[in-house]
Design a protein around this motif. Structure first.
Motif, PDB file in Angstrom:
ATOM      1  N   GLU A 200      -1.869  14.059 -15.571  1.00 42.60           N
ATOM      2  CA  GLU A 200      -1.427  14.092 -14.179  1.00 42.60           C
ATOM      3  C   GLU A 200       0.021  13.629 -14.088  1.00 42.60           C
ATOM      4  N   PHE A 201       0.806  14.344 -13.289  1.00 43.63           N
ATOM      5  CA  PHE A 201       2.211  14.035 -13.097  1.00 43.63           C
ATOM      6  C   PHE A 201       2.469  13.857 -11.608  1.00 43.63           C
ATOM      7  N   GLY A 202       2.936  12.677 -11.223  1.00 41.54           N
ATOM      8  CA  GLY A 202       3.116  12.391  -9.807  1.00 41.54           C
ATOM      9  C   GLY A 202       4.539  12.007  -9.459  1.00 41.54           C
ATOM     10  N   GLY A 203       4.746  11.859  -8.181  1.00 44.25           N
ATOM     11  CA  GLY A 203       6.051  11.463  -7.679  1.00 44.25           C
ATOM     12  C   GLY A 203       6.044  10.015  -7.243  1.00 44.25           C
ATOM     13  N   SER A 204       6.779   9.721  -6.229  1.00 46.84           N
ATOM     14  CA  SER A 204       6.923   8.367  -5.713  1.00 46.84           C
ATOM     15  C   SER A 204       5.557   7.766  -5.373  1.00 46.84           C
ATOM     16  N   GLY A 205       5.293   6.565  -5.878  1.00 51.11           N
ATOM     17  CA  GLY A 205       4.047   5.876  -5.617  1.00 51.11           C
ATOM     18  C   GLY A 205       2.950   6.180  -6.608  1.00 51.11           C
TER      19      GLY A 205
ATOM     20  N   SER B  31       0.848  -1.193   0.000  1.00 52.48           N
ATOM     21  CA  SER B  31       0.000   0.000   0.000  1.00 52.48           C
ATOM     22  C   SER B  31       0.880   1.238   0.000  1.00 52.48           C
ATOM     23  N   GLY B  32       0.274   2.379  -0.290  1.00 53.90           N
ATOM     24  CA  GLY B  32       1.033   3.617  -0.297  1.00 53.90           C
ATOM     25  C   GLY B  32       0.145   4.824  -0.530  1.00 53.90           C
ATOM     26  N   THR B  33       0.767   5.980  -0.516  1.00 54.33           N
ATOM     27  CA  THR B  33       0.098   7.243  -0.801  1.00 54.33           C
ATOM     28  C   THR B  33       0.870   7.957  -1.904  1.00 54.33           C
ATOM     29  N   PHE B  34       0.229   8.918  -2.542  1.00 61.24           N
ATOM     30  CA  PHE B  34       0.883   9.658  -3.607  1.00 61.24           C
ATOM     31  C   PHE B  34       0.312  11.067  -3.697  1.00 61.24           C
ATOM     32  N   VAL B  35       1.085  11.963  -4.274  1.00 57.93           N
ATOM     33  CA  VAL B  35       0.647  13.322  -4.601  1.00 57.93           C
ATOM     34  C   VAL B  35       0.909  13.534  -6.086  1.00 57.93           C
TER      35      VAL B  35
END
Length: 160
Positions: free
Chosen positions: A137-142, A108-112
């Motif tokens: 959409e452009f996200g980081g880790s996760g 599991s994890g979270t993202f922004v």
């Protein structure tokens, strides 16, 4: 180069001189698309002046192996095309969480992420707003495998 400069200048001039029609104070409905499984979002729009608005979307995914939620906030500029047709563009950000479970493996994890938005809409004479938009959409880790996701969606909203 000169033709490109003239074309860009005309486009920018059109964008800033287009007259916006009065947009609804509030709109609530569904945004139906497909962003790696985020197929449905509850969508709320709130007017900020005559030609700007804030949009918030809460998306979810509940599948056999992955459960996820995503909250997106966007600031949008709205321009009138003709009559009840408008086009809009904007940007914003969001956050989410996911949980994966398959064959005894769990993670599991979270993202922004940062998001853009561009689309067209039709404002019916009844309190109904129908729109079609594209959201990169452009996200980081996760955030997905390559930190990018895009979405084309149809939205139906009740205006009040």
């Amino acid at each position: 180069m000169k033709k490109l400069f003239i074309t860009v200048s005309l486009f920018v001039g059109f964008v800033f001189t287009s007259q916006a029609q009065k947009i609804s104070e509030n709109a609530l409905g569904l945004r139906l698309g497909d962003n790696d499984g985020f197929g449905a979002e509850v969508s709320y729009q709130r007017a900020i002046g005559n030609s700007n608005r804030f949009e918030a979307n809460l998306g979810w995914r509940n599948s056999k192996n992955v459960d996820a939620t995503k909250l997106t906030g966007l600031y949008q500029w709205v321009w009138n095309i003709d009559g009840n047709f408008n086009w809009y563009a904007g940007g914003g950000a969001g956050l989410g969480s996911w949980r994966y479970n398959k064959n005894g493996f769990s993670d599991s994890g979270t993202f922004v992420f940062a998001a853009g938005d561009i689309g067209v809409e039709y404002d019916f004479d009844i309190p109904l707003l129908l729109s079609l938009d594209f959201r990169p959409e452009f996200g980081g880790s996760g955030y997905y495998e390559n930190n990018y996701g895009s979405d084309i969606a149809i939205s139906v909203r009740y205006q009040f």
